[in-house]
Design a protein around this motif. Structure first.
Motif, PDB file in Angstrom:
ATOM      1  N   ASP A 227      53.282 -11.145  74.800  1.00 37.68           N
ATOM      2  CA  ASP A 227      54.094 -11.530  75.947  1.00 37.68           C
ATOM      3  C   ASP A 227      55.574 -11.467  75.589  1.00 37.68           C
ATOM      4  O   ASP A 227      55.957 -10.940  74.538  1.00 37.68           O
ATOM      5  CB  ASP A 227      53.689 -12.926  76.446  1.00 37.68           C
ATOM      6  CG  ASP A 227      53.694 -13.951  75.304  1.00 37.68           C
ATOM      7  OD1 ASP A 227      54.472 -13.757  74.342  1.00 37.68           O
ATOM      8  OD2 ASP A 227      52.919 -14.920  75.370  1.00 37.68           O
ATOM      9  N   ASN A 228      56.411 -12.047  76.449  1.00 41.92           N
ATOM     10  CA  ASN A 228      57.852 -11.951  76.246  1.00 41.92           C
ATOM     11  C   ASN A 228      58.351 -12.797  75.082  1.00 41.92           C
ATOM     12  O   ASN A 228      59.527 -12.725  74.712  1.00 41.92           O
ATOM     13  CB  ASN A 228      58.603 -12.336  77.528  1.00 41.92           C
ATOM     14  CG  ASN A 228      58.194 -13.718  78.039  1.00 41.92           C
ATOM     15  OD1 ASN A 228      57.509 -14.473  77.350  1.00 41.92           O
ATOM     16  ND2 ASN A 228      58.598 -14.031  79.270  1.00 41.92           N
ATOM     17  N   ARG A 229      57.483 -13.625  74.480  1.00 43.42           N
ATOM     18  CA  ARG A 229      57.887 -14.364  73.287  1.00 43.42           C
ATOM     19  C   ARG A 229      57.907 -13.466  72.058  1.00 43.42           C
ATOM     20  O   ARG A 229      58.472 -13.839  71.027  1.00 43.42           O
ATOM     21  CB  ARG A 229      56.920 -15.532  73.048  1.00 43.42           C
ATOM     22  CG  ARG A 229      56.940 -16.605  74.123  1.00 43.42           C
ATOM     23  CD  ARG A 229      55.831 -17.612  73.891  1.00 43.42           C
ATOM     24  NE  ARG A 229      54.509 -16.986  73.992  1.00 43.42           N
ATOM     25  CZ  ARG A 229      53.363 -17.615  73.737  1.00 43.42           C
ATOM     26  NH1 ARG A 229      53.372 -18.888  73.356  1.00 43.42           N
ATOM     27  NH2 ARG A 229      52.204 -16.989  73.858  1.00 43.42           N
ATOM     28  N   SER A 230      57.281 -12.320  72.142  1.00 44.13           N
ATOM     29  CA  SER A 230      57.222 -11.373  71.025  1.00 44.13           C
ATOM     30  C   SER A 230      58.284 -10.294  71.227  1.00 44.13           C
ATOM     31  O   SER A 230      58.233  -9.527  72.191  1.00 44.13           O
ATOM     32  CB  SER A 230      55.822 -10.752  70.962  1.00 44.13           C
ATOM     33  OG  SER A 230      55.738  -9.806  69.939  1.00 44.13           O
ATOM     34  N   LEU A 231      59.247 -10.237  70.301  1.00 47.83           N
ATOM     35  CA  LEU A 231      60.364  -9.301  70.427  1.00 47.83           C
ATOM     36  C   LEU A 231      59.946  -7.893  70.030  1.00 47.83           C
ATOM     37  O   LEU A 231      59.139  -7.715  69.105  1.00 47.83           O
ATOM     38  CB  LEU A 231      61.525  -9.756  69.541  1.00 47.83           C
ATOM     39  CG  LEU A 231      62.074 -11.170  69.807  1.00 47.83           C
ATOM     40  CD1 LEU A 231      63.145 -11.521  68.781  1.00 47.83           C
ATOM     41  CD2 LEU A 231      62.611 -11.290  71.219  1.00 47.83           C
ATOM     42  N   PRO A 232      60.496  -6.856  70.679  1.00 46.97           N
ATOM     43  CA  PRO A 232      60.166  -5.475  70.298  1.00 46.97           C
ATOM     44  C   PRO A 232      60.758  -5.070  68.957  1.00 46.97           C
ATOM     45  O   PRO A 232      60.230  -4.197  68.274  1.00 46.97           O
ATOM     46  CB  PRO A 232      60.758  -4.647  71.440  1.00 46.97           C
ATOM     47  CG  PRO A 232      61.838  -5.510  72.020  1.00 46.97           C
ATOM     48  CD  PRO A 232      61.373  -6.919  71.864  1.00 46.97           C
TER      49      PRO A 232
END
Length: 519
Positions: A227-232
């Motif tokens: 999800d958005n908690r995981s940075l690219p």
């Protein structure tokens, strides 16, 4: 009161899964998972095997010792013996000077592999340490009132020629280390777990500590979230996938260290991930750089100046690996010579008994789940051979020849695996037995029957092993047999020593005489 060991708690929780029979749970390492394009780009690069810094430093110590001793003895015979005759006191002085030099070099950090890469710092420190050794020798000679008995010509020549020889040797080491560094043999190929702010801080700390002479090569970041908690990306390092992808990623390319950036307070997440990763032959550590809870300093190991807690260590590394390789090649070569007449007789019997080749090649699981070709004497009729072991050999199996029954029961069919040990190097004399890639318990592959099955592949497989001499060999027709093999194999990996290998080799003939479960 001693602090509770985080490593012991996590190890117990993860290791406890080894004997649990299940068809679900952790992802199966042998499945060819689909990796992300970024991960595939990393795995497609050809990476040579790593060289151990500890072993390199050990060989440099040996080179220093031999260089100093050789210079001292050569100058003594050239300058002193012809004039004054031979005296053992000089030999004792040379030995004492050599040992003092090695100790002094160690105390001044002259055996750090990162120092080998440089020139000015290494040479300055070498000159200082070598000069200190001779000042110490001169001072000791003065107080012992031996100054007049030591040849000044020899002593001066020993200092200057010895220093020149050491400098030439260290320049040669520098050239080798730099070449190995360019090839990536000295890098600790690292993956970070945690694609968030903690992961970013950890990567920035590692880059700051190793800006000049880095042995940490960060391959990428993995996370258990999508999800958005995981940075690219974290500090410029791309996210390569989820934690579930790490086993397959580590199988396709060399990974030396898995470093968790998660705080210790996330113990549930950490334990869940460790159950998937502990089967890998890599070091696994928890970073403590952002933790508010602090242990005693000696509880930490360090990556640069970043404190970490050891969770799992790759088994049989550094000098242990060298010792095991030497043991395999030397002892394996001797056994091969002794077994050659027996192997010739077995080959003749196979050829006379049924048509077809004498040797049989089968795909087995090797170190880190590599597929390796293992040699055996053919024990089945050639037209009924089963190279994938898709069907288990049972008692009175009609596919097995008359000679085949005898050599399987006595394990003489395994003797050609000595070629794998001595010449190919993909087997050891002692280790977990390599199972066929498609080996099954009923309709399930072995790793589907026992969680933690692939942890036995953290070391090279062997011709014989701890499980085999304890009766767990031959046909696997129930869950207990495969569970016990895994348990005994893991015990061997955790308690390995050369003496343990010798004990297993000595017990192997007695285990073979019983002939249990081997058809």
């Amino acid at each position: 009161m001693e602090p509770i060991s985080a490593r012991s708690m996590i190890s117990a929780a993860a290791a406890g899964t080894a004997a649990v029979s299940t068809s679900e749970g952790a992802p199966r390492v042998e499945r060819r998972k689909r990796l992300s394009p970024a991960a595939l780009a990393v795995t497609n690069l050809k990476v040579p095997p790593a060289y151990s810094p500890i072993v390199i430093a050990g060989f440099v110590r040996l080179a220093d010792f031999l260089t100093i001793a050789a210079v001292g003895v050569a100058l003594y015979f050239a300058l002193v013996v012809r004039r004054d005759g031979f005296a053992w006191e000089y030999i004792a002085a040379i030995l004492g000077t050599t040992l003092t030099a090695i100790i002094t070099f160690q105390a001044t950090d002259l055996y750090e592999v990162q120092l080998f890469r440089g020139t000015l710092k290494q040479m300055t420190r070498l000159i200082s340490a070598w000069s200190f050794v001779f000042l110490l020798f001169i001072g000791a000679s003065f107080f012992a009132k031996l100054g007049g008995e030591v040849s000044r010509l020899w002593l001066g020549s020993f200092y200057f020629v010895g220093l020149a020889a050491l400098m030439v040797e260290r320049l040669s080491v520098r050239a080798l280390v730099r070449r190995w560094g360019c090839e990536g043999r000295l890098d600790r190929r690292t993956v970070i777990v945690g694609a968030d702010a903690n992961g970013t801080k950890l990567i920035e700390a590692l880059k700051a500590e190793h800006a000049d002479a880095s042995d940490i090569h960060i391959l990428g970041v993995f996370d258990d979230r999508n999800d958005n908690r995981s940075l690219p990306t974290c500090a410029g390092v791309p996210k390569l996938g989820k934690v579930d992808d790490i086993p397959e990623f580590a199988r396709r390319t060399r990974v030396d260290l898995v470093l968790f950036a998660l705080p210790i307070s996330a113990e549930t997440r950490i334990l869940d991930m460790l159950k998937k990763l502990w089967v890998l032959p890599v070091d696994i550590r928890l970073s403590a750089h952002t933790n508010k809870l602090r242990f005693r300093p000696r509880a930490y190991s360090y990556v640069g100046k970043v404190p970490t807690l050891d969770v799992f260590e790759a088994p049989i590394t550094d000098w242990d690996q060298v010792m095991k390789q030497v043991f395999d090649r030397v002892v394996g070569g001797l056994i091969l010579l002794l077994a050659a007449p027996v192997m010739a007789l077995v080959a003749l019997a196979i050829k006379l008994d049924s048509p077809g080749p004498v040797l049989f090649r089968q795909k087995r699981f090797g170190f880190n789940n590599e597929r390796i070709d293992v040699f055996k004497f053919r024990s089945m009729y050639h037209h009924q051979a089963d190279p994938t072991a898709s069907k288990v050999v049972t008692r009175n199996d009609p596919r097995v020849t008359r000679v085949g029954r005898f050599i399987r029961r006595t394990s003489l069919d395994e003797l050609p695996q000595l070629f794998n040990v001595v010449f190919k190097g993909n087997l050891s004399l002692v280790g977990p037995r390599p199972h066929a890639v498609q080996g099954k318990l009923q309709s399930r592959l072995f790793d589907e029957a026992v969680d933690g099955y692939f942890a036995r592949h953290r070391v090279k497989p062997g011709i014989t092993g701890w499980a085999q001499i304890n009766g767990w060999r031959g046909e696997i027709d129930n869950e207990e047999k495969i569970q016990k093999r895994v348990e005994f194999d893991l015990y061997y990996i955790e308690n390995w020593s050369v003496l343990f290998d010798l004990y297993i080799l000595a017990k192997t003939p007695w285990a073979l005489l019983k002939g249990e479960n081997a058809y």
